[in-house]
Design an enzyme around this catalytic site. Structure first.
Site, PDB file in Angstrom:
ATOM      1  N   ARG A 247       0.876  -1.178   0.000  1.00 33.19           N
ATOM      2  CA  ARG A 247       0.000   0.000   0.000  1.00 33.19           C
ATOM      3  C   ARG A 247       0.910   1.224   0.000  1.00 33.19           C
ATOM      4  NH1 ARG A 247      -2.826   2.955   4.394  1.00 33.19           N
ATOM      5  NH2 ARG A 247      -4.758   3.869   3.597  1.00 33.19           N
TER       6      ARG A 247
ATOM      7  N   ASN B  52      -7.077   8.132   2.576  1.00 33.08           N
ATOM      8  CA  ASN B  52      -6.693   7.573   3.870  1.00 33.08           C
ATOM      9  C   ASN B  52      -7.506   8.199   4.998  1.00 33.08           C
ATOM     10  OD1 ASN B  52      -4.645   5.962   5.501  1.00 33.08           O
ATOM     11  ND2 ASN B  52      -4.384   7.995   6.404  1.00 33.08           N
ATOM     12  N   GLU B  53      -8.078   7.348   5.852  1.00 28.75           N
ATOM     13  CA  GLU B  53      -8.750   7.774   7.095  1.00 28.75           C
ATOM     14  C   GLU B  53      -9.507   9.090   6.889  1.00 28.75           C
ATOM     15  OE1 GLU B  53      -5.744   7.726  10.098  1.00 28.75           O
ATOM     16  OE2 GLU B  53      -5.283   5.608   9.772  1.00 28.75           O
TER      17      GLU B  53
ATOM     18  N   HIS C 289      -8.599   0.185   9.951  1.00 23.04           N
ATOM     19  CA  HIS C 289      -7.261   0.346  10.518  1.00 23.04           C
ATOM     20  C   HIS C 289      -7.332  -0.019  12.001  1.00 23.04           C
ATOM     21  CE1 HIS C 289      -5.962   3.401   7.183  1.00 23.04           C
ATOM     22  NE2 HIS C 289      -6.355   2.228   6.707  1.00 23.04           N
TER      23      HIS C 289
ATOM     24  N   TYR D 154      -5.678  -0.094  15.510  1.00 21.54           N
ATOM     25  CA  TYR D 154      -4.685   0.369  16.484  1.00 21.54           C
ATOM     26  C   TYR D 154      -5.287   0.217  17.883  1.00 21.54           C
ATOM     27  CZ  TYR D 154      -2.019   1.993  12.458  1.00 21.54           C
ATOM     28  OH  TYR D 154      -1.306   2.055  11.297  1.00 21.54           O
TER      29      TYR D 154
ATOM     30  N   GLU E  15      -4.373  -1.097   7.746  1.00 21.23           N
ATOM     31  CA  GLU E  15      -3.231  -0.704   8.578  1.00 21.23           C
ATOM     32  C   GLU E  15      -3.389  -1.354   9.943  1.00 21.23           C
ATOM     33  OE1 GLU E  15      -2.384   3.402   9.222  1.00 21.23           O
ATOM     34  OE2 GLU E  15      -2.715   3.979   7.131  1.00 21.23           O
TER      35      GLU E  15
ATOM     36  N   TRP F 176       1.472  -1.428   9.072  1.00 17.54           N
ATOM     37  CA  TRP F 176       2.081  -0.092   9.025  1.00 17.54           C
ATOM     38  C   TRP F 176       3.362  -0.134   9.846  1.00 17.54           C
ATOM     39  CZ3 TRP F 176       0.591   4.318   6.406  1.00 17.54           C
ATOM     40  CH2 TRP F 176       1.383   5.448   6.648  1.00 17.54           C
TER      41      TRP F 176
END
Length: 549
Positions: free
Chosen positions: A89, A166-167, A233, A235, A262, A291
């Site tokens: 990516r 992105n996001e 994503h 996290y 990610e 990531w």
């Protein structure tokens, strides 16, 4: 040196984080596939799976590379490929926050991906945290960028996936994600893009409010090509196996394509469970992109997989992702478009033999089938559950048997098997086998602890601990109790709730189904109320009354 800005979660962990389990979702989220205005010419989505033009199932195994900040590190693509990745990516900029990556540069990135036999997921980073991050731009602006570099992407539909932005929302204004995403998809389709499109979740990519999860079906239906993949994503929001399994399981149950676009092993907003991310994506055969390769700054340098872009200096995170259990080296399969070194093999294996069922319990079954054959060898098998003609992935294995767990007692299931070869070709489906799980074990003896862990006007959070006080294990369970008429469960993790009036019934989740002798499991939930909040006084487990502790 420009360092990527990392995402954050500033909103509190509210009921938006609390997950609804697969069994509850399946009847609620039937996906309507729109009639495509043109058949996809490269990657495409079918029945919730990402397929290559050849029809081969493609599962992303790769990493993110911060190209827009490190354009001189294009050799990193070769290094990433050498570690076993099948996808990269690539971070690009529309020129709104960083130096624009023009059509010439994009074409060079695509050429380098192809030279290194990688699938390119290209993303615009300038949308990151829109509504909260100063300077961030809209998805519509990102779509304009893609139209501006379209000449570099034309004809690359079987090598490139376009990750629109992105996001694209932070924690402010994220409610607009659904409409903004639909509009961006439509703008690209109107401009002639036939590529598979990827869309990121809001809330800095982590979707703690479940905006993407709950609106994914309508977004997918809004794509006239029915060729959109959803990217979450993971996290700090995803710091437990239950949260990871439930979120990804929701998409699988709804037959909607999802990847982990990610994730890391640590983050400033919490400690993601990277082992669970790798294990669950492996079990469900979902893609993931860690990531990131190198070049992180701003306090998250620990997310570098290699030090200083040196492929010979793997960090502990790099070692985990590339060489650990369920990591890239162990699970990556090169895209079939590159031929996988087999002379452009496009011949699929024969179909596996009809599976047979054995060792049937209340929550599991072991399946065994005859081996498939293939000229370059069979590398693995995918077990699927067949429901009303539709399929959902269950597990994958390199052998000719698999144990399927997390089933519901006294329930009928139908399974089938596919074979995969070294080039990524997938066989025809085997004949199906149907099996009915055995009734759940009687509790024998049980004790239940109920407590309210938090309250607010109109709502509350609670947990229920089920203790097996018998001398034998409980394999699959159903717990029931009565609430006052004004109390109701709004979300649950660890079990699947059903409520009729004041009667509450909770069925175990796959990971809470087994309670060993003298052991216990805990489920948590959020609820709504209009009056006082009394605790239940009686519980029944698998038909047996339990003591209340």
């Amino acid at each position: 040196m420009r360092s990527p800005e990392r995402r954050r979660r500033t909103a509190p962990r509210t009921a938006g984080l609390l997950v609804t389990l697969l069994g509850l979702l399946l009847p609620l989220l039937a996906v309507t596939t729109p009639a495509a205005h043109a058949a996809p010419t490269g990657f495409r989505v079918e029945n919730g799976r990402l397929l290559e033009a050849s029809g081969n199932d493609f599962v992303m195994r790769g990493v993110n590379h911060a190209h827009t900040w490190y354009a001189d590190r294009i050799s990193s693509l070769a290094h990433i490929k050498a570690k076993g990745a099948n996808t990269v990516r690539v971070v690009l900029s529309s020129g709104d926050r960083w130096t624009r990556n023009d059509a010439s540069d994009v074409a060079d990135v695509v050429a380098q991906c192809k030279q290194n036999r990688l699938i390119c997921v290209l993303e615009v980073h300038d949308t990151t945290g829109y509504g909260e991050q100063s300077g961030a731009v809209t998805l519509s602006r990102a779509a304009d960028y893609w139209i501006g570099v379209q000449s570099a992407l034309a004809g690359e539909e079987d090598h490139v996936i376009v990750n629109i932005g992105n996001e694209p929302h932070g924690n402010t204004g994220y409610e607009n994600w659904t409409a903004d995403t639909k509009a961006a998809i439509q703008k690209l389709r109107d401009a002639g893009f036939d590529h598979t499109l990827m869309v990121d979740a809001p809330n800095w990519g982590q979707d703690w409010a479940f905006t993407m999860r709950d609106n994914a079906a309508s977004v997918f239906a809004a794509d006239p090509d029915a060729n959109t993949v959803f990217s979450i994503h993971m996290y700090g929001v995803f710091d437990t196996a239950a949260e990871i399994s439930d979120y990804l399981g929701h998409f699988v149950a709804a037959r909607l394509p999802v990847v982990v676009g990610e994730f890391g092993h640590d983050h400033s907003d919490g400690n993601p469970d990277e082992d669970a991310i790798l294990a669950v994506t492996g079990q469900l055969r979902l893609g993931y992109l860690g990531w990131s390769w190198s070049g992180n700054g701003g306090g998250v340098e620990y997310l570098d997989m290699v030090t200083g872009f040196d492929p010979n200096q793997l960090t502990s995170w790099g070692e985990r992702l590339f060489d650990g259990a369920d990591g890239i080296a162990a699970t990556s399969e090169e895209a079939a478009v590159y031929g996988s070194g087999t002379g452009e093999d496009t011949t699929a294996p024969t179909a596996p033999g009809t599976p047979g069922a054995s060792a049937v319990t209340a929550s599991s079954v072991t399946l065994r089938w005859g081996a498939a054959t293939d000229e370059v060898g069979v590398t693995g098998y995918d077990v699927v559950r067949v429901t009303g003609g539709a399929e959902s992935a269950v597990t994958s294995t390199s052998g000719t048997s698999a144990t399927v767990t997390g089933l519901t007692p006294d329930t009928s299931y139908t399974f089938a098997v596919y074979a995969r070869d070294a080039a990524g070709n997938r066989s025809q489906r085997s004949a199906t086998v149907s099996v009915t799980t055995s009734p759940g074990s009687a509790a024998g003896a049980c004790a239940v602890g109920y407590r309210v862990t938090g309250e607010w006007p109109g709502g509350f959070q609670g947990e229920v601990t089920v203790r097996n006080t018998s001398g034998s294990a409980v394999d699959g369970w159903t717990l029931s109790w009565a609430f006052p008429a004004d109390q109701r469960i709004t979300n649950m993790w660890g079990g699947t709730p059903a409520q009729s009036g004041s009667e509450v019934t909770v069925t175990s989740a796959p990971y809470t189904a087994s309670i060993p002798a003298a052991g216990s499991v805990t489920v948590g939930f959020t609820g709504a109320r209009s009056g006082s909040n009394p605790s239940p006084t009686a519980f029944v487990l698998n038909g047996a009354d339990c003591s209340v502790t």
